[in-house]
Design an enzyme around this catalytic site. Structure first.
Site, PDB file in Angstrom:
ATOM      1  N   GLU A   1      -5.192  -3.103  -5.589  1.00 17.93           N
ATOM      2  CA  GLU A   1      -4.893  -4.352  -4.885  1.00 17.93           C
ATOM      3  C   GLU A   1      -6.012  -4.755  -3.931  1.00 17.93           C
ATOM      4  O   GLU A   1      -6.046  -4.315  -2.776  1.00 17.93           O
ATOM      5  CB  GLU A   1      -3.567  -4.222  -4.103  1.00 17.93           C
ATOM      6  CG  GLU A   1      -3.217  -5.510  -3.349  1.00 17.93           C
ATOM      7  CD  GLU A   1      -1.900  -5.434  -2.564  1.00 17.93           C
ATOM      8  OE1 GLU A   1      -1.314  -4.343  -2.487  1.00 17.93           O
ATOM      9  OE2 GLU A   1      -1.489  -6.465  -2.029  1.00 17.93           O
TER      10      GLU A   1
ATOM     11  N   LYS B   1      -3.656  -5.968  -8.905  1.00 14.87           N
ATOM     12  CA  LYS B   1      -2.774  -6.788  -8.063  1.00 14.87           C
ATOM     13  C   LYS B   1      -3.638  -7.675  -7.180  1.00 14.87           C
ATOM     14  O   LYS B   1      -3.994  -7.304  -6.054  1.00 14.87           O
ATOM     15  CB  LYS B   1      -1.861  -5.873  -7.225  1.00 14.87           C
ATOM     16  CG  LYS B   1      -0.974  -6.611  -6.241  1.00 14.87           C
ATOM     17  CD  LYS B   1       0.139  -5.723  -5.729  1.00 14.87           C
ATOM     18  CE  LYS B   1       0.912  -6.413  -4.613  1.00 14.87           C
ATOM     19  NZ  LYS B   1       2.181  -5.742  -4.299  1.00 14.87           N
TER      20      LYS B   1
HETATM   21  P1  13P Z   1       3.298  -9.915  -0.285  1.00 15.91           P
HETATM   22  O1  13P Z   1       3.792 -10.379  -1.632  1.00 15.91           O
HETATM   23  O2  13P Z   1       4.233 -10.183   0.833  1.00 15.91           O
HETATM   24  O3  13P Z   1       1.881 -10.353  -0.037  1.00 15.91           O
HETATM   25  O4  13P Z   1       3.262  -8.326  -0.368  1.00 15.91           O
HETATM   26  C1  13P Z   1       2.740  -7.727  -1.482  1.00 15.91           C
HETATM   27  C2  13P Z   1       2.157  -6.434  -1.116  1.00 15.91           C
HETATM   28  O5  13P Z   1       2.498  -5.427  -1.684  1.00 15.91           O
HETATM   29  C3  13P Z   1       1.137  -6.393  -0.066  1.00 15.91           C
HETATM   30  O6  13P Z   1       0.460  -5.164  -0.112  1.00 15.91           O
END
Ligand code: 13P
Length: 354
Positions: A176, A218
């Site tokens: 991510e 992600k």
């Molecule tokens: P949000 O969808 O609230 O951005 O959170 C996703 C997430 O896992 C952030 O690390």
């Protein structure tokens, strides 16, 4: 073993399904509880997570749940480990394994995600507890002169080291790299920075010998900054996001699951739907791994009270159903009418109770 990881990655992006991110740290969840006047205790956080994990029928749209360290060790009110509560519905347990963002030395205003020290042993322990996938979030901020290449490359390197360790320990890594939507930059700047970040991340993943078939990406969507005077339309967001992903994400990656990043919940669904409806090649599944965009309404409806359990679950079920449809490009505004979600859940309650 690598076949097992590939199968797990594919299962997380099975048709019409996405991931519930419920891995807020204690301070972050406490802030969200405080805003609604809900007392944050180990018990109230457990009750909240149990409410999120058990809406009847939601497993039709939720393939996996990302938990925080506190949650993966907790049990339901009835004494069943929450990991088992998920598994019994066919939902894969996941775990956040980074240790959070810290200021990056020599780079004012920027951060590095920590947590590599001792990670191999922590991953093995989480696997023993039942986790089958993991998450590590890197944060990149856009400002006049930011991000610096020092920040992007340090975070890309850490993400790749984490991903390689996950695969060694038989967990599917969710990688991510979040480019924040804070700021007044336009959508063009977001596209450029997101492209640079993804390019560096995939170079680092290649260098660290990460099997792309056994991971998920992600990313943020390509979107104008929150304070940008020129907002971008749903079509513009979808077009810029897909163009950026096509340029920078190898086709071997089985799935892209977006974060919501502070987008309004309905906007996050509409954007996902529009991306899936664009013509042209999409070599990966494109779905969601939302935190706030799935949870916000559910938290508000639940409000820390047992008697609101069904209301909270209905709200979560409804957003999961809308996003499941958006992951197939089959979402429509009519689905937002309150009755759509409520009826489906009421049917499930009747089935279960009757
Ligand atoms: P949000 O969808 O609230 O951005 O959170 C996703 C997430 O896992 C952030 O690390």
């Amino acid at each position: 073993m690598s076949q097992g990881l590939e199968d797990m990655a594919a299962a997380l992006v099975a048709s019409g399904k996405g991931i519930l991110a419920a891995d807020e740290t204690v301070p972050t969840l406490t802030k969200r509880f405080d805003a609604l006047g809900i007392k944050s205790t180990e018990q109230s956080r457990r009750a909240y997570r149990e409410m999120l994990f058990t809406p009847p029928g939601a497993a039709e749209f939720i393939s996996g749940v990302i938990m925080h360290d506190e949650t993966i060790r907790q049990k339901s009110a009835g004494g069943t480990p929450l990991v088992k509560v998920l598994l019994s519905q066919g939902i894969a347990p996941g775990i956040k394994v980074d240790a959070g963002v810290k200021p990056l030395a020599g780079a004012p205003g920027e951060s590095i995600t920590e947590g590599l020290d001792g990670l191999r042993d922590r991953l093995a322990a989480y696997h023993d507890m039942g986790a089958r996938f993991a998450k590590w979030r890197a944060v990149i901020r856009i400002d006049n002169a930011l991000p610096s290449s020092a920040c992007v490359s340090a975070n890309a390197h850490a993400l790749a080291r984490y991903a390689a360790l996950c695969q060694e320990q038989h967990l599917v890594p969710i990688v991510e790299p979040e480019v924040l939507m804070d700021g007044s930059h336009g959508i063009e700047r977001c596209e450029k920075v997101t492209g640079t970040v993804l390019h560096d991340v995939f170079r680092a993943l290649f260098e660290q010998r990460v099997a792309l078939e056994s991971m998920l990406l992600k990313p943020n969507m390509v979107i104008a900054g929150k304070d940008c005077p020129r907002g971008a339309s749903v079509d513009q967001v979808a077009t810029a996001t897909l163009r950026c992903l096509r340029r920078h994400v190898p086709a071997a990656v089985p799935g892209i699951v977006f974060l919501s990043g502070g987008q309004d919940d309905v906007a996050a669904t509409a954007h996902l739907n529009a991306i899936n409806n664009l013509p042209g090649p999409k070599p990966w599944k494109i779905s969601f791994s939302y935190g706030r965009a799935l949870q916000d309404l559910a938290l508000e409806a639940w409000h820390g009270r047992d008697e609101n359990l069904k209301g909270g679950q209905q709200a979560l079920y409804h957003r999961a159903r809308c996003n499941g449809a958006a992951s197939l490009g089959r979402y429509s505004e009519e689905m937002e009418t309150a009755s759509a979600g409520k009826c489906a859940l009421a049917d499930h309650h009747e089935l279960h109770e009757g």
